[in-house]
Design an enzyme around this catalytic site. Structure first.
Site, PDB file in Angstrom:
ATOM      1  N   ASN A   7      -8.463  -6.146  35.743  1.00  0.00           N
ATOM      2  CA  ASN A   7      -9.437  -5.752  34.620  1.00  0.00           C
ATOM      3  C   ASN A   7      -9.987  -4.183  34.475  1.00  0.00           C
ATOM      4  O   ASN A   7     -11.054  -4.172  34.095  1.00  0.00           O
ATOM      5  CB  ASN A   7     -10.178  -6.768  34.445  1.00  0.00           C
ATOM      6  CG  ASN A   7      -9.591  -8.162  34.116  1.00  0.00           C
ATOM      7  OD1 ASN A   7      -8.342  -8.236  34.448  1.00  0.00           O
ATOM      8  ND2 ASN A   7     -10.270  -9.148  33.531  1.00  0.00           N
ATOM      9  N   ARG A  38      -0.960 -16.490  39.897  1.00  0.00           N
ATOM     10  CA  ARG A  38      -1.625 -18.015  39.678  1.00  0.00           C
ATOM     11  C   ARG A  38      -0.615 -18.782  39.453  1.00  0.00           C
ATOM     12  O   ARG A  38       0.627 -18.717  39.370  1.00  0.00           O
ATOM     13  CB  ARG A  38      -2.642 -17.799  38.301  1.00  0.00           C
ATOM     14  CG  ARG A  38      -3.896 -17.155  38.613  1.00  0.00           C
ATOM     15  CD  ARG A  38      -4.549 -16.732  37.470  1.00  0.00           C
ATOM     16  NE  ARG A  38      -3.923 -15.730  36.364  1.00  0.00           N
ATOM     17  CZ  ARG A  38      -4.377 -15.110  35.336  1.00  0.00           C
ATOM     18  NH1 ARG A  38      -5.806 -15.777  34.979  1.00  0.00           N
ATOM     19  NH2 ARG A  38      -3.700 -14.310  34.785  1.00  0.00           N
TER      20      ARG A  38
END
Length: 418
Positions: free
Chosen positions: A154, A291
């Site tokens: 990010n 994930r």
């Protein structure tokens, strides 16, 4: 929309990607997402002897940095008489979009000093943190996100460094008051260079935290953002003119190794290059999971960013040219036309809809080999129909995107010049 639109007859599953299940031509669950193994001594041991020393040294440095980070924060918590760490406010980090005059202001200087206070002992920064609110307090985490300290996810680390560079340059880099900012900036670049894998890639988190964080991480543009920053630093142009020549040279060498890693990780199937996965195993370079709902696959969004970065390389090598052309061919082949993915009037869930003339759309994940779209769920199941995953994941994740459109538009001009 009929299932057959996104469920062609199945011929195989990629051996890189899934633990296979018995399949029908249109199975509800086509596989299970495997976990990503951590970077460990056990994984280094089978490597060729010539490679082992560099990887062992890398892992040792990471372990020492993690121990130092842990000791530092634990000591602060104890000294402050706290039972747990304070948590800074959530935010998006310092802005890089202010008018040039802002970075010479007292407010920019205040924020820059706050940014320096949140720098981790290892030299990086955490993500999703409001660094403008206040300086880091004793016993406070270095970022809003728990579970790790410094990261490249990010735009973390890269954005604080870019902000510091703007403030340093705007206020006269040689003034005494700029010295702490310059020292922090140099530590941040050293952090990036130290976190680079021996093969040129970068993990998502450093010091290493295990699991998918240890993979070569293209996810959300992490490595491309790093390489873009290093390219600006190496060039020595504003706002990086203050960077010493030796550090610029090291940044340039890091870029070369990073590009080599990009070329080495491009997925090859049937003798042809395609695109890239979000993550790649640091040892085998094969696609890796992240994930639970992010499976090994061909990832269109990240690959578009990689392709754009490669096209910006001056005087590209034949290997870079071939890589870009292969990625462009894959995007042209896999574009979905006349469909949208949204919530229609009267519906509660996002679905695929036929809409003539819609902009080209790409699935975020495509199966290696068949190129069919893939969708994951929190229980690690992998599906070939977006309607079959949970409503929470169907509506809460970017399963389709238009990012390759820009890459292909740039490619037309770039390719004509080769």
């Amino acid at each position: 929309m009929p299932r057959s639109f996104f469920s062609p007859p199945l011929r195989f599953l990629s051996g890189l990607a899934f633990a296979s299940l018995p399949l029908a031509a249109s199975a509800a669950v086509i596989g299970t997402n495997p976990p990503a193994p951590p970077l460990s001594p056990e994984r280094i041991a089978p490597l060729p002897a010539a490679q082992q020393t560099a990887w062992r040294d890398y892992l040792t440095r990471s372990q020492r940095a993690l121990a130092a980070d842990t000791k530092f924060y634990a000591g602060e918590i104890k000294a402050a008489g706290l039972t747990e760490a304070l948590v800074p406010p959530k935010g998006s980090g310092p802005s890089l979009k202010e008018p040039a005059a802002f970075y010479a202001s007292a407010e920019a200087r205040r924020i820059a000093e706050n940014v320096v206070s949140f720098q981790t002992p290892a030299g990086g920064w955490n993500k999703n943190t409001d660094f403008a609110a206040h300086p880091r307090r004793p016993g406070e985490r270095s970022g809003y996100e728990a579970g790790y300290v410094g990261t490249f996810d990010n735009d973390a680390t890269m954005t604080p460094l870019a902000f510091l560079a703007r403030v340093i340059s705007a206020g006269n880099a040689d003034r005494p008051e700029a010295s702490p900012l310059r020292a922090s900036f140099q530590r941040g670049i050293e952090y990036i260079l130290g976190a680079q894998f021996p093969n040129g890639g970068w993990p998502q988190v450093w010091p290493l935290e295990g699991g998918y964080h240890d993979m070569i991480t293209f996810n959300d543009g992490a490595i491309i953002n790093l390489l873009t920053l290093l390219r600006e630093v190496a060039g020595g142009n504003a706002p990086y003119a203050f960077v010493a020549s030796d550090l610029r040279a090291r940044a340039a060498a890091s870029i070369t190794r990073g590009v080599d890693c990009i070329l080495a990780t491009q997925i090859v199937f049937g003798g042809r290059r395609t695109v890239w996965c979000q993550q790649h195993d640091p040892f085998t370079l094969t696609p890796a999971s992240a994930r639970n709902y992010e499976m090994p696959s061909q990832s269109s969004s990240e690959s578009a960013g990689i392709m754009i970065y490669l096209m910006a390389i001056p005087n590209p090598s034949p290997a870079v040219v071939a890589s870009v052309r292969a990625a462009a061919a894959w995007f042209q082949k896999t574009a979905l036309h006349d469909v949208t993915f949204n919530t229609a009037p009267g519906e509660t869930d996002r679905q695929l809809h036929h809409v003539a003339g819609s902009p080209a759309l790409w699935p975020r994940y495509a199966e290696i080999g068949s190129d069919r779209p893939l969708f994951g769920d929190r229980d690690k199941t992998i599906h070939d129909n977006v309607d079959e995953i949970s409503a929470e994941r169907r509506n809460g994740y970017a399963w389709f995107n238009t990012h390759p459109t820009r890459a292909l538009a740039l490619f037309e001009k770039w390719n004509a010049q080769r």
